[in-house]
Design a protein around this motif. Structure first.
Motif, PDB file in Angstrom:
ATOM      1  N   GLU A 173     -10.028   8.145  -8.010  1.00 20.91           N
ATOM      2  CA  GLU A 173      -8.894   7.225  -8.064  1.00 20.91           C
ATOM      3  C   GLU A 173      -9.338   5.803  -7.727  1.00 20.91           C
ATOM      4  O   GLU A 173     -10.210   5.598  -6.882  1.00 20.91           O
ATOM      5  CB  GLU A 173      -7.801   7.679  -7.098  1.00 20.91           C
ATOM      6  CG  GLU A 173      -7.162   9.009  -7.466  1.00 20.91           C
ATOM      7  CD  GLU A 173      -6.533   8.958  -8.843  1.00 20.91           C
ATOM      8  OE1 GLU A 173      -5.774   8.011  -9.112  1.00 20.91           O
ATOM      9  OE2 GLU A 173      -6.809   9.863  -9.653  1.00 20.91           O
TER      10      GLU A 173
ATOM     11  N   LEU B 205       0.813  -1.212   0.000  1.00 14.99           N
ATOM     12  CA  LEU B 205       0.000   0.000   0.000  1.00 14.99           C
ATOM     13  C   LEU B 205       0.854   1.273   0.000  1.00 14.99           C
ATOM     14  O   LEU B 205       0.322   2.383   0.046  1.00 14.99           O
ATOM     15  CB  LEU B 205      -0.925   0.015   1.228  1.00 14.99           C
ATOM     16  CG  LEU B 205      -2.014  -1.070   1.260  1.00 14.99           C
ATOM     17  CD1 LEU B 205      -2.700  -1.104   2.618  1.00 14.99           C
ATOM     18  CD2 LEU B 205      -3.048  -0.844   0.156  1.00 14.99           C
TER      19      LEU B 205
ATOM     20  N   MET C 176      -5.163  -1.583  -6.925  1.00 10.26           N
ATOM     21  CA  MET C 176      -3.954  -1.126  -7.608  1.00 10.26           C
ATOM     22  C   MET C 176      -2.728  -1.876  -7.111  1.00 10.26           C
ATOM     23  O   MET C 176      -1.779  -2.121  -7.859  1.00 10.26           O
ATOM     24  CB  MET C 176      -3.774   0.381  -7.416  1.00 10.26           C
ATOM     25  CG  MET C 176      -4.881   1.214  -8.049  1.00 10.26           C
ATOM     26  SD  MET C 176      -5.193   0.798  -9.793  1.00 10.26           S
ATOM     27  CE  MET C 176      -3.656   1.377 -10.542  1.00 10.26           C
ATOM     28  N   ALA C 177      -2.744  -2.284  -5.847  1.00  7.29           N
ATOM     29  CA  ALA C 177      -1.593  -2.978  -5.265  1.00  7.29           C
ATOM     30  C   ALA C 177      -1.537  -4.452  -5.632  1.00  7.29           C
ATOM     31  O   ALA C 177      -0.450  -5.017  -5.797  1.00  7.29           O
ATOM     32  CB  ALA C 177      -1.628  -2.832  -3.740  1.00  7.29           C
TER      33      ALA C 177
ATOM     34  N   LYS D 178     -14.130   7.040   0.273  1.00  3.53           N
ATOM     35  CA  LYS D 178     -13.402   8.159  -0.345  1.00  3.53           C
ATOM     36  C   LYS D 178     -14.213   8.743  -1.508  1.00  3.53           C
ATOM     37  O   LYS D 178     -14.999   8.053  -2.144  1.00  3.53           O
ATOM     38  CB  LYS D 178     -12.011   7.719  -0.790  1.00  3.53           C
ATOM     39  CG  LYS D 178     -11.949   6.759  -1.951  1.00  3.53           C
ATOM     40  CD  LYS D 178     -10.515   6.305  -2.206  1.00  3.53           C
ATOM     41  CE  LYS D 178     -10.401   5.441  -3.442  1.00  3.53           C
ATOM     42  NZ  LYS D 178     -10.606   6.204  -4.678  1.00  3.53           N
TER      43      LYS D 178
ATOM     44  N   SER E 281     -11.208  -5.782  -2.897  1.00  9.23           N
ATOM     45  CA  SER E 281     -10.979  -4.852  -1.792  1.00  9.23           C
ATOM     46  C   SER E 281     -11.720  -5.291  -0.533  1.00  9.23           C
ATOM     47  O   SER E 281     -11.099  -5.594   0.470  1.00  9.23           O
ATOM     48  CB  SER E 281     -11.386  -3.428  -2.182  1.00  9.23           C
ATOM     49  OG  SER E 281     -11.003  -2.512  -1.182  1.00  9.23           O
TER      50      SER E 281
ATOM     51  N   LEU F 113      -9.371   1.990  -6.152  1.00  4.17           N
ATOM     52  CA  LEU F 113      -9.112   1.482  -4.809  1.00  4.17           C
ATOM     53  C   LEU F 113      -7.644   1.070  -4.654  1.00  4.17           C
ATOM     54  O   LEU F 113      -7.066   0.459  -5.558  1.00  4.17           O
ATOM     55  CB  LEU F 113     -10.026   0.297  -4.511  1.00  4.17           C
ATOM     56  CG  LEU F 113     -11.511   0.654  -4.319  1.00  4.17           C
ATOM     57  CD1 LEU F 113     -12.372  -0.589  -4.419  1.00  4.17           C
ATOM     58  CD2 LEU F 113     -11.723   1.337  -2.984  1.00  4.17           C
ATOM     59  N   ARG F 114      -7.061   1.391  -3.503  1.00  8.05           N
ATOM     60  CA  ARG F 114      -5.632   1.131  -3.279  1.00  8.05           C
ATOM     61  C   ARG F 114      -5.302  -0.355  -3.323  1.00  8.05           C
ATOM     62  O   ARG F 114      -4.264  -0.756  -3.860  1.00  8.05           O
ATOM     63  CB  ARG F 114      -5.221   1.718  -1.916  1.00  8.05           C
ATOM     64  CG  ARG F 114      -5.277   3.240  -1.835  1.00  8.05           C
ATOM     65  CD  ARG F 114      -4.013   3.899  -2.342  1.00  8.05           C
ATOM     66  NE  ARG F 114      -2.861   3.661  -1.497  1.00  8.05           N
ATOM     67  CZ  ARG F 114      -2.531   4.421  -0.443  1.00  8.05           C
ATOM     68  NH1 ARG F 114      -3.301   5.458  -0.103  1.00  8.05           N
ATOM     69  NH2 ARG F 114      -1.447   4.171   0.267  1.00  8.05           N
TER      70      ARG F 114
ATOM     71  N   VAL G 283      -5.577   3.647   5.938  1.00  7.86           N
ATOM     72  CA  VAL G 283      -5.657   3.571   4.474  1.00  7.86           C
ATOM     73  C   VAL G 283      -6.842   2.701   4.055  1.00  7.86           C
ATOM     74  O   VAL G 283      -7.614   3.062   3.150  1.00  7.86           O
ATOM     75  CB  VAL G 283      -4.343   3.019   3.875  1.00  7.86           C
ATOM     76  CG1 VAL G 283      -4.528   2.666   2.403  1.00  7.86           C
ATOM     77  CG2 VAL G 283      -3.221   4.036   4.032  1.00  7.86           C
TER      78      VAL G 283
ATOM     79  N   HIS H 230     -10.262   4.167   4.516  1.00  5.87           N
ATOM     80  CA  HIS H 230     -10.513   5.167   3.477  1.00  5.87           C
ATOM     81  C   HIS H 230     -11.079   4.526   2.215  1.00  5.87           C
ATOM     82  O   HIS H 230     -11.737   5.205   1.417  1.00  5.87           O
ATOM     83  CB  HIS H 230      -9.198   5.897   3.165  1.00  5.87           C
ATOM     84  CG  HIS H 230      -9.367   7.165   2.400  1.00  5.87           C
ATOM     85  ND1 HIS H 230     -10.156   8.208   2.844  1.00  5.87           N
ATOM     86  CD2 HIS H 230      -8.844   7.581   1.220  1.00  5.87           C
ATOM     87  CE1 HIS H 230     -10.111   9.198   1.973  1.00  5.87           C
ATOM     88  NE2 HIS H 230      -9.328   8.852   0.976  1.00  5.87           N
ATOM     89  N   GLU H 231     -10.835   3.220   2.019  1.00  4.14           N
ATOM     90  CA  GLU H 231     -11.332   2.514   0.833  1.00  4.14           C
ATOM     91  C   GLU H 231     -12.858   2.508   0.754  1.00  4.14           C
ATOM     92  O   GLU H 231     -13.430   2.404  -0.321  1.00  4.14           O
ATOM     93  CB  GLU H 231     -10.858   1.046   0.839  1.00  4.14           C
ATOM     94  CG  GLU H 231      -9.358   0.846   0.723  1.00  4.14           C
ATOM     95  CD  GLU H 231      -8.876   0.836  -0.715  1.00  4.14           C
ATOM     96  OE1 GLU H 231      -8.712  -0.256  -1.274  1.00  4.14           O
ATOM     97  OE2 GLU H 231      -8.697   1.933  -1.273  1.00  4.14           O
TER      98      GLU H 231
END
Length: 639
Positions: A173, A143, A179-180, A169, A236, A175-176, A162, A165-166
């Protein structure tokens, strides 16, 4: 005996037990239920016949007060609702709402785990701690959170921040976690198709907005947002629940356990843990197994306390503690019907409201613990992670004090139980393979293993319990296809002997050779239903290692007995991830030829995967095997 009895039992609602379930323990207890005049899900299903044809086809709409409206599937009656919505719009909207509910359930589960991680990181609970620091650091690094030279709790706080926040938000952008963790090629496909998730709650919220009267009427647009919402769940929400449960409670490793209704013990206080969230079940199990509680049980005349799991929370405690498990969805009522359960302690999801009435027919205490999952007639004790030890002790004490109320004359515990092996997390698989996927990749390339199928999902009274689960899995392993799975399917596989090393004898020669060399079963238990995310990670890793996209892999998915809206979300995120996905129970979509065609044909050209509906597990196995063969041909691998 209190509780509802059924009129004209033998005439109207007699259930042929051997037709209801493949599990002999279930068959015995269905017969006991009928002798004692108590109803089960099977009896209520028969009482519902014939079920609403409009509902089965998905062509009824009650989303506004102009209705309810229905479309005549034969073309002789109304073809549009009052607002003008046709069958295509109504079916697509109804399906989107199912996906929203399933994604919300998994992701709300994740939210609760995030909350506990926050409490631990901020020192606000001593009931939980970080069990897998290495995994915490791995997740943090993925992350982009700094870890070098930092305190473990500081890292945990940042990870929790973090991931919290998913959910809500407001930016555009992605979702982290996606992307990870998602493969590069998949992310490119999602971006091009416009289905890259932005925030979990936003996608669920938008499902409800789009299906409000007067908003989205385009079935393609509706279904693509369903794909987007499901991806927010799989990559996620569910992913988060899995990762953080491993961090808090330990990443599963191979472990042996015992399963089926025979795990209940006649002279012990029997506590059944049912639901999905390990925050409750892990703490109850820990307290129940303590010396203090077992001494208290002996004071009340029992030999000790016996804890058994049910459904997915059963998977959580067995994967990490080796707690014995009763089994899957349709065994929850039967556990109480044994007359030997002092308390069934539940959190949320897949918990039948009937349990309260049924518990009243025996001495069992049904103890609900979640503000969002109350059941009339139950004993409600709110579970607070900040005071988990104190509350768990109170709940276990209630169960123990209930033991003298047991009517021993009505106790019947089937003898059936099976040994099984679980705990195959991604990390455990890598460890078995020597730290790399190369041995698995090589076995796939040379045809020793022909492919991999992920099997998931529920029980459904519309089909014989466990029959399709087991028939399909056996056909696949006979053809050198490795099966991995989760949830209620995993309980079925365990009960019927597929989770033992000896089960390798049932596999084809290639898969048998691999299983015997590695000391593993031909079907692998990867966890609870949120742990379908582990399957996604394996697929992504294989695709990246081979330099291909997930749809190119010789893999497939199957839910032979889907029941819940969560199963609809799971199936959709597997399709959106590029997986050919089989369903053994027909979803409510056949009222629209257009929607059916999109789901079973057109969506493959957009996202790489598609649904395949086939109730017959033998035919389904043949099709899946042929799909895997075709994917192997395209890769240039031997068939």
């Amino acid at each position: 005996m209190s509780g509802k009895k059924i009129e004209n039992w033998n005439i109207v609602l007699k259930v042929p037990a051997v037709q209801a379930s493949l599990n002999p323990a279930a068959q015995e207890l269905i017969e006991k239920a009928e002798k004692e005049g108590v109803e089960t899900a099977w009896h209520r299903y028969l009482a519902q016949q014939p079920q609403c044809g409009f509902g089965l086809l998905g062509v009824c709409c009650r989303n506004c007060l102009l209705g309810p409206c229905r479309i005549d599937p034969f073309g002789n009656g109304p073809q549009k609702g009052v607002c003008g919505a046709d069958a295509d719009t109504i079916v697509a909207r109804n399906l989107l709402r199912m996906i929203a509910a399933g994604a919300a359930a998994h992701s709300d589960h994740a939210r609760d785990i995030v909350h506990v991680l926050e409490l631990v990181a901020e020192g606000k609970t001593k009931s939980y701690s970080i069990h897998d620091v290495e995994k915490l650091i791995t997740v943090a690094k993925s992350l982009g959170i700094p870890t070098d030279g930092r305190d473990t709790l500081e890292i945990a706080r940042d990870v929790a921040h973090v991931l919290a926040h998913e959910f809500g938000k407001h930016d555009e952008e992605p979702l982290r976690l996606i992307m990870a963790l998602a493969p590069k090629r998949r992310k490119e496909v999602w971006q091009k198709a416009g289905v890259m998730p932005r925030a979990i709650d936003r996608e669920v919220n938008e499902c409800m907005h789009r299906t409000h009267m007067g908003v989205d009427a385009d079935p393609v647009n509706l279904l693509l947002h369903g794909a987007r919402t499901s991806l927010a769940d799989g990559w996620s929400g569910s992913m988060m629940a899995t990762l953080l449960s491993d961090i808090l409670f330990g990443t599963p490793k191979p472990i042996e356990y015992v399963i089926n209704l025979g795990v209940l013990k006649e002279d012990y206080v029997n506590i059944v843990l049912h639901g999905h969230n390990p925050v409750l079940s892990m703490k109850i199990a820990e307290v129940a197994m303590s010396r203090e509680m077992n001494e208290l049980a002996r004071k009340y005349g029992a030999k000790g306390v016996n804890v058994a799991g049910m459904c997915c929370t059963g998977n959580e405690v067995l994967m990490r503690l080796g707690i014995p498990v009763i089994g899957n969805l349709l065994l929850q009522e039967l556990a109480i019907i044994t007359g030997a359960v002092e308390a069934m302690i539940v959190d949320y999801q897949c918990i039948m409201p009937s349990l309260a009435t049924l518990a009243d027919c025996y001495h069992t205490k049904l103890i609900t613990t979640e503000p969002k999952a109350k059941i009339p007639g139950s004993v409600y004790i709110e579970f607070d992670p900040a005071n988990a030890d104190e509350i768990a002790k109170k709940i276990v004490t209630i169960a123990i004090e209930n033991y003298p109320r047991r009517n021993k004359a009505r106790v019947y515990i089937p003898k059936h139980k099976s040994k099984a092996m679980a705990g195959f997390s991604v990390e455990a698989l890598l460890n078995i393979l020597g730290g790399t996927l190369d041995p698995l990749i090589n076995a796939l390339k040379d045809g020793t293993i022909k492919g991999i199928v992920g099997m998931v999902g529920c029980n459904n009274v519309k089909v014989k319990q466990d029959f399709s689960h087991i028939t399909l899995a056996q056909k696949l392993i006979e053809n050198d296809i490795l099966v991995v799975g989760t949830g209620c399917w995993a309980h079925a596989a365990a009960i019927h002997g597929l989770f033992t090393k000896e089960a390798a004898e049932k596999a084809g020669p290639g898969l048998r050779k691999v299983c015997q060399a590695l000391g593993i079963p031909p079907a692998l238990h990867m966890g609870s239903c949120v742990d379908c995310s582990r399957i996604l990670l394996v697929l992504g890793a294989l695709a990246d290692a081979l330099g291909v996209d997930i749809p190119d892999l010789p893999v497939a998915g199957s839910a032979p007995e889907p029941m819940s809206e969560k199963a609809v979300a799971i199936g959709t995120y597997f399709v959106a991830s590029g997986v050919f996905t089989h369903l053994g129970v027909v979803p409510p979509v056949l009222g629209s030829k257009k929607v059916t065609k999109i789901l079973t044909e057109d969506i493959e050209g957009i996202l790489g995967g598609k649904f395949y509906i086939e109730p017959d597990p033998v035919k389904a196995a043949e099709t899946i095997i042929n799909v895997i063969k075709e994917k192997r041909r395209k890769l240039g691998w031997p068939v």
